[in-house]
Design an enzyme around this catalytic site. Structure first.
Site, PDB file in Angstrom:
ATOM      1  N   ASP A 104      37.436  50.337  46.407  1.00  0.00           N
ATOM      2  CA  ASP A 104      36.430  50.290  45.345  1.00  0.00           C
ATOM      3  C   ASP A 104      35.025  50.148  45.956  1.00  0.00           C
ATOM      4  O   ASP A 104      34.825  49.346  46.878  1.00  0.00           O
ATOM      5  CB  ASP A 104      36.763  49.071  44.455  1.00  0.00           C
ATOM      6  CG  ASP A 104      35.968  49.033  43.166  1.00  0.00           C
ATOM      7  OD1 ASP A 104      35.509  50.095  42.716  1.00  0.00           O
ATOM      8  OD2 ASP A 104      35.848  47.925  42.589  1.00  0.00           O
ATOM      9  N   HIS A 144      28.035  46.344  35.547  1.00  0.00           N
ATOM     10  CA  HIS A 144      28.892  45.407  36.277  1.00  0.00           C
ATOM     11  C   HIS A 144      28.480  43.964  35.958  1.00  0.00           C
ATOM     12  O   HIS A 144      27.330  43.711  35.618  1.00  0.00           O
ATOM     13  CB  HIS A 144      28.745  45.624  37.792  1.00  0.00           C
ATOM     14  CG  HIS A 144      29.319  46.918  38.262  1.00  0.00           C
ATOM     15  ND1 HIS A 144      28.530  47.941  38.742  1.00  0.00           N
ATOM     16  CD2 HIS A 144      30.589  47.359  38.334  1.00  0.00           C
ATOM     17  CE1 HIS A 144      29.306  48.953  39.099  1.00  0.00           C
ATOM     18  NE2 HIS A 144      30.558  48.640  38.858  1.00  0.00           N
TER      19      HIS A 144
HETATM   20  P1  13P Z   1      33.245  44.507  35.721  1.00  0.00           P
HETATM   21  O1  13P Z   1      32.187  43.749  36.462  1.00  0.00           O
HETATM   22  O2  13P Z   1      32.831  44.830  34.328  1.00  0.00           O
HETATM   23  O3  13P Z   1      34.569  43.821  35.725  1.00  0.00           O
HETATM   24  O4  13P Z   1      33.437  45.910  36.445  1.00  0.00           O
HETATM   25  C1  13P Z   1      34.160  45.974  37.643  1.00  0.00           C
HETATM   26  C2  13P Z   1      33.955  47.265  38.330  1.00  0.00           C
HETATM   27  O5  13P Z   1      33.462  48.221  37.785  1.00  0.00           O
HETATM   28  C3  13P Z   1      34.399  47.323  39.734  1.00  0.00           C
HETATM   29  O6  13P Z   1      34.186  48.560  40.297  1.00  0.00           O
END
Ligand code: 13P
Length: 298
Positions: A81, A184
């Site tokens: 990620d 985020h």
């Molecule tokens: P959140 O911060 O909304 O949980 O999103 C996580 C995300 O997009 C990680 O790549």
């Protein structure tokens, strides 16, 4: 079983659903994710963020997730990620990741294309899928940040639908993370999602699976609307760890209320966090299934 990012998103595409992509920052979250996938019959994506290297280094998390996924009856994708360094993507692929999200969204467009192309070639060699990002959500992932209020406050730049088509053609990415109103971290107010942008992007990219980042904290109703507009992967982190943190604090408060000098052991936290992750993941996995039947493969 371990499946690729391309395969898990194509399952989602065929079923007009989205797959939950949850982060692997603790063993409790990893265990909960695998068990929820096994018990519900829906696939899941477990993700390690490059930014979580301090929480759990790649060399520890990779063998844990790959070996558990290989032994599981559920369809599990292991995705990197928000990778910002090509060398880190290479290390992850060597360790058995089946997908990479290369995040060049903070770079000028041409550089985003150039780096994404080189990761695309690398993913191709390893048989892994590639997710790229275009547009910017403003705030970065991580969970600690509360800079994300509305997308405007977070400095978001919505994905340009025309550029999205051109970008996918140039990079060969399998799926696209786009900016359409989510951010985020914690939301300061109600998230305002722009479904028109999403629909336009989806039209121009000829049904390439789209990804919602900043996916936690969004209402179930908005998840359904986004899925019906082409979202096939929802990244979910911040609110899951927030709920687990709140459950842990409640446990401490209750113990101290019963006995003021109670000793709190580290192992008191793990079952509480595990239970919280289980409940959260089970809820989102069922919502993201969007009415489709479980996809048990065993
Ligand atoms: P959140 O911060 O909304 O949980 O999103 C996580 C995300 O997009 C990680 O790549």
């Amino acid at each position: 079983m371990l499946i690729t990012l391309r395969d898990v998103c194509s399952i989602a595409e065929q079923n007009n659903m989205a797959v939950a992509a949850v982060n692997s920052a603790s063993l409790e979250a990893i265990r909960a994710a695998i068990e929820v996938a096994e018990e519900t019959g829906y696939p899941i994506i477990i993700q390690h963020a490059e930014g979580h290297e301090d929480l759990i280094p790649l060399k520890y998390v990779a063998p844990i997730v790959t070996s558990l996924a290989e032994r599981s009856s559920a369809q599990i994708c292991f995705n990197l990620d928000h990778c910002e360094h090509v060398a880190y993507a290479h290390r992850a692929l060597d360790e058995g990741f089946t997908g990479v999200m290369f995040d060049g969204s903070y770079l000028p467009y041409e550089q985003n294309v150039e780096y994404s192309q080189s990761v695309s070639q690398m993913c191709h060699e390893y048989g892994a899928g590639l997710e790229c990002e275009l547009g910017s959500m403003g705030s970065r992932e991580g969970g600690e940040s509360d800079e994300g209020g509305t997308a405007d406050e977070a400095g978001a730049i919505y994905t340009d639908p025309d550029q999205a088509a051109e970008f996918l053609k140039a990079t060969g990415a399998d799926i696209l993370a786009c900016s359409f109103g989510t951010v985020h971290g914690l939301y300061k107010g109600e998230p305002h999602l722009n479904f028109d942008i999403l629909t336009e992007i989806r039209k121009r990219v000829k049904n390439v699976p789209l990804v919602m980042h900043g996916g936690s904290g969004v209402s179930d109703d908005d998840y359904r609307k986004a899925i019906n507009a082409g979202i096939r992967k929802v990244n979910y982190y911040t609110y899951g760890v927030k709920y687990a943190g709140e459950a842990a604090c409640k446990m401490v408060d209750e113990k101290r209320a019963a006995k003021a000098d109670s000793v709190i052991y580290w192992h008191d936290f793990t079952p509480v966090a595990y239970k919280s992750f289980r409940e959260t993941f089970e809820h989102i996995v069922r919502v993201f299934a969007n009415g489709s039947d479980p996809l048990h493969v065993n």
